[in-house]
Design an enzyme around this catalytic site. Structure first.
Site, PDB file in Angstrom:
ATOM      1  N   SER A  55       0.861  -1.195   0.000  1.00 18.70           N
ATOM      2  CA  SER A  55       0.000   0.000   0.000  1.00 18.70           C
ATOM      3  C   SER A  55       0.890   1.236   0.000  1.00 18.70           C
ATOM      4  CB  SER A  55      -0.866  -0.002   1.260  1.00 18.70           C
ATOM      5  OG  SER A  55      -1.500   1.255   1.437  1.00 18.70           O
TER       6      SER A  55
ATOM      7  N   TYR B 122      -1.428  -0.341  10.567  1.00 19.11           N
ATOM      8  CA  TYR B 122      -1.757  -0.727   9.188  1.00 19.11           C
ATOM      9  C   TYR B 122      -0.579  -0.397   8.261  1.00 19.11           C
ATOM     10  CZ  TYR B 122      -3.764  -1.062   4.590  1.00 19.11           C
ATOM     11  OH  TYR B 122      -3.963  -1.414   3.287  1.00 19.11           O
TER      12      TYR B 122
HETATM   13  P1  NDP Z   1     -11.765  -5.784   0.805  1.00 19.20           P
HETATM   14  O1  NDP Z   1     -12.163  -5.519   2.216  1.00 19.20           O
HETATM   15  O2  NDP Z   1     -12.742  -5.546  -0.276  1.00 19.20           O
HETATM   16  O3  NDP Z   1     -11.244  -7.286   0.666  1.00 19.20           O
HETATM   17  C1  NDP Z   1     -10.406  -7.882   1.638  1.00 19.20           C
HETATM   18  C2  NDP Z   1     -10.375  -9.381   1.409  1.00 19.20           C
HETATM   19  O4  NDP Z   1      -9.496  -9.948   2.385  1.00 19.20           O
HETATM   20  C3  NDP Z   1     -11.736 -10.035   1.580  1.00 19.20           C
HETATM   21  O5  NDP Z   1     -11.924 -10.991   0.564  1.00 19.20           O
HETATM   22  C4  NDP Z   1     -11.643 -10.721   2.926  1.00 19.20           C
HETATM   23  O6  NDP Z   1     -12.395 -11.927   2.892  1.00 19.20           O
HETATM   24  C5  NDP Z   1     -10.155 -11.051   2.987  1.00 19.20           C
HETATM   25  N1  NDP Z   1      -9.697 -11.270   4.348  1.00 19.20           N
HETATM   26  C6  NDP Z   1      -9.640 -10.383   5.366  1.00 19.20           C
HETATM   27  N2  NDP Z   1      -9.208 -10.990   6.478  1.00 19.20           N
HETATM   28  C7  NDP Z   1      -8.990 -12.293   6.155  1.00 19.20           C
HETATM   29  C8  NDP Z   1      -8.553 -13.428   6.867  1.00 19.20           C
HETATM   30  N3  NDP Z   1      -8.238 -13.378   8.176  1.00 19.20           N
HETATM   31  N4  NDP Z   1      -8.442 -14.606   6.206  1.00 19.20           N
HETATM   32  C9  NDP Z   1      -8.756 -14.685   4.905  1.00 19.20           C
HETATM   33  N5  NDP Z   1      -9.180 -13.650   4.165  1.00 19.20           N
HETATM   34  C10 NDP Z   1      -9.298 -12.460   4.802  1.00 19.20           C
HETATM   35  O7  NDP Z   1     -10.432  -4.918   0.590  1.00 19.20           O
HETATM   36  P2  NDP Z   1      -9.542  -4.658  -0.728  1.00 19.20           P
HETATM   37  O8  NDP Z   1      -9.866  -5.584  -1.803  1.00 19.20           O
HETATM   38  O9  NDP Z   1      -9.567  -3.211  -0.998  1.00 19.20           O
HETATM   39  O10 NDP Z   1      -8.107  -4.984  -0.111  1.00 19.20           O
HETATM   40  C11 NDP Z   1      -7.323  -6.082  -0.526  1.00 19.20           C
HETATM   41  C12 NDP Z   1      -5.888  -5.830  -0.108  1.00 19.20           C
HETATM   42  O11 NDP Z   1      -5.422  -4.623  -0.697  1.00 19.20           O
HETATM   43  C13 NDP Z   1      -5.669  -5.667   1.387  1.00 19.20           C
HETATM   44  O12 NDP Z   1      -4.468  -6.303   1.731  1.00 19.20           O
HETATM   45  C14 NDP Z   1      -5.552  -4.164   1.576  1.00 19.20           C
HETATM   46  O13 NDP Z   1      -4.779  -3.826   2.688  1.00 19.20           O
HETATM   47  C15 NDP Z   1      -4.875  -3.770   0.283  1.00 19.20           C
HETATM   48  N6  NDP Z   1      -5.060  -2.393  -0.145  1.00 19.20           N
HETATM   49  C16 NDP Z   1      -6.309  -1.820  -0.231  1.00 19.20           C
HETATM   50  C17 NDP Z   1      -6.433  -0.501  -0.656  1.00 19.20           C
HETATM   51  C18 NDP Z   1      -7.761   0.185  -0.726  1.00 19.20           C
HETATM   52  O14 NDP Z   1      -7.781   1.437  -0.711  1.00 19.20           O
HETATM   53  N7  NDP Z   1      -8.868  -0.507  -0.838  1.00 19.20           N
HETATM   54  C19 NDP Z   1      -5.256   0.269  -1.056  1.00 19.20           C
HETATM   55  C20 NDP Z   1      -4.001  -0.418  -0.909  1.00 19.20           C
HETATM   56  C21 NDP Z   1      -3.923  -1.701  -0.498  1.00 19.20           C
HETATM   57  P3  NDP Z   1     -13.233 -12.535   4.118  1.00 19.20           P
HETATM   58  O15 NDP Z   1     -13.720 -11.391   4.956  1.00 19.20           O
HETATM   59  O16 NDP Z   1     -14.319 -13.307   3.444  1.00 19.20           O
HETATM   60  O17 NDP Z   1     -12.259 -13.421   4.826  1.00 19.20           O
HETATM   61  C1  8X3 Z   2      -5.077   1.543   1.706  1.00 24.00           C
HETATM   62  C2  8X3 Z   2      -4.693   2.905   1.224  1.00 24.00           C
HETATM   63  O1  8X3 Z   2      -4.300   5.308   1.946  1.00 24.00           O
HETATM   64  O2  8X3 Z   2      -6.201   4.116   2.926  1.00 24.00           O
HETATM   65  O3  8X3 Z   2      -3.970   0.750   1.826  1.00 24.00           O
HETATM   66  O4  8X3 Z   2      -3.971   3.595   3.614  1.00 24.00           O
HETATM   67  S1  8X3 Z   2      -4.784   4.020   2.496  1.00 24.00           S
END
Ligand code: NDP
Ligand code: 8X3
Length: 252
Positions: free
Chosen positions: A139, A152
């Site tokens: 991120s 985070y």
């Molecule tokens: P979402 O919340 O839409 O998706 C997160 C996914 O992670 C879900 O499918 C959830 O599935 C899964 N997950 C969470 N905890 C667990 C666990 N303990 N075991 C297995 N699966 C888990 O978020 P995003 O798609 O946006 O995020 C995906 C990744 O990208 C993350 O690592 C996030 O930190 C990163 N990211 C996101 C950004 C954003 O702005 N959205 C920006 C930069 C990075 P379930 O709950 O069914 O287990």
């Molecule tokens: C998620 C992006 O800017 O919300 O990783 O931390 S930010």
């Protein structure tokens, strides 16, 4: 034989978008997440396009991860790619006001869960050799500080350094590693972060023209489709609407 990708956190956001995009591109899918109904529905839908193995898994559960990965059915045993995507942020209060349980959950998921998937699947990626790859979801929060990011952002800084360090050890195996570092993306991420507060979710994305999960999926597929001799070490993405602001000065 069509390539196989293992995607963690495929029940929403980037992971779900990756499953759809990779299916369209003709990859076989191993998709995982905790929410079994969503996972099964996605698997049922994509089964019309490709081979799909849904694994209901909590990445924090090391023994469940070990068992599931040790018992992958033969047709999913040869792995071309791992998308280490499962992760979350919980809260954005100042560190001194945070819930320690939230910090533990982020460490257990974003760091330890990613380590379990990586270590357990590396032998299969190495067996594949040239062209194999890992894409870790870092991120911008791992690169740049901001208030309320504390654990985070620190967890994503870990992912960044781990990704770079892995490259050193994997030299000669053909396995590539990329740390993908997105900025503001519209997904359930912010609902999870703000405990289901829809008003806060709406306020974050309003007028921002944020990156969409499909943009991230396209980028991940592009990374993994690069020629086998090419490693993209890290790739930082932001929506055009997002940029840095001033250093903060607290005045007495
Ligand atoms: P979402 O919340 O839409 O998706 C997160 C996914 O992670 C879900 O499918 C959830 O599935 C899964 N997950 C969470 N905890 C667990 C666990 N303990 N075991 C297995 N699966 C888990 O978020 P995003 O798609 O946006 O995020 C995906 C990744 O990208 C993350 O690592 C996030 O930190 C990163 N990211 C996101 C950004 C954003 O702005 N959205 C920006 C930069 C990075 P379930 O709950 O069914 O287990
Ligand atoms: C998620 C992006 O800017 O919300 O990783 O931390 S930010």
């Amino acid at each position: 034989m069509q390539p196989t990708v293992f995607i963690t956190g495929a029940t929403s956001g980037f992971g779900e978008a990756c499953a759809r995009r990779f299916a369209t591109a003709g990859w076989s899918l191993i998709i995982s997440g905790r929410r079994s109904e969503r996972l099964q529905a996605l698997a049922d839908e994509l089964a019309a396009q490709t081979d799909v193995l849904p694994l209901v898994l909590d990445v924090r559960d090391r023994s469940a991860m070990e068992t599931a990965i040790a018992n992958l059915p033969p047709r999913f045993a040869s792995l071309r790619a791992l998308v280490n995507n499962a992760g979350l942020a919980l809260g954005s209060d100042p560190a001194q006001d945070c819930d320690l349980d939230h910090w533990e959950t982020m460490v257990d998921t974003n760091i330890k869960g990613l380590l379990y998937a990586t270590r357990l699947l590396l032998p299969r990626l190495i067996a594949h050799g040239a062209g194999a790859g890992i894409v870790n979801l870092g991120s911008i929060a791992g690169n740049w500080p901001y208030p309320g990011s504390h654990v985070y952002g620190a967890s994503k800084a870990f992912v960044r350094q781990f990704s770079l360090n892995l490259r050193c050890d994997l030299q000669g195996t053909g396995v590539r590693v990329t740390n993908l570092e997105p900025g503001l993306c519209e997904s359930e991420f912010s609902l999870v972060r703000f405990a289901g507060d829809q008003a806060r979710y709406d306020a974050i994305y309003e007028g921002a023209n944020a990156i969409q999960p499909a943009d991230i999926a396209e980028t991940i597929l592009w990374i993994l489709q690069q020629p086998a001799h090419l490693n993209i070490n890290s790739l930082e993405l932001m929506p055009v609407s997002q940029a840095w602001n001033n250093f903060a000065i607290h005045r007495a």
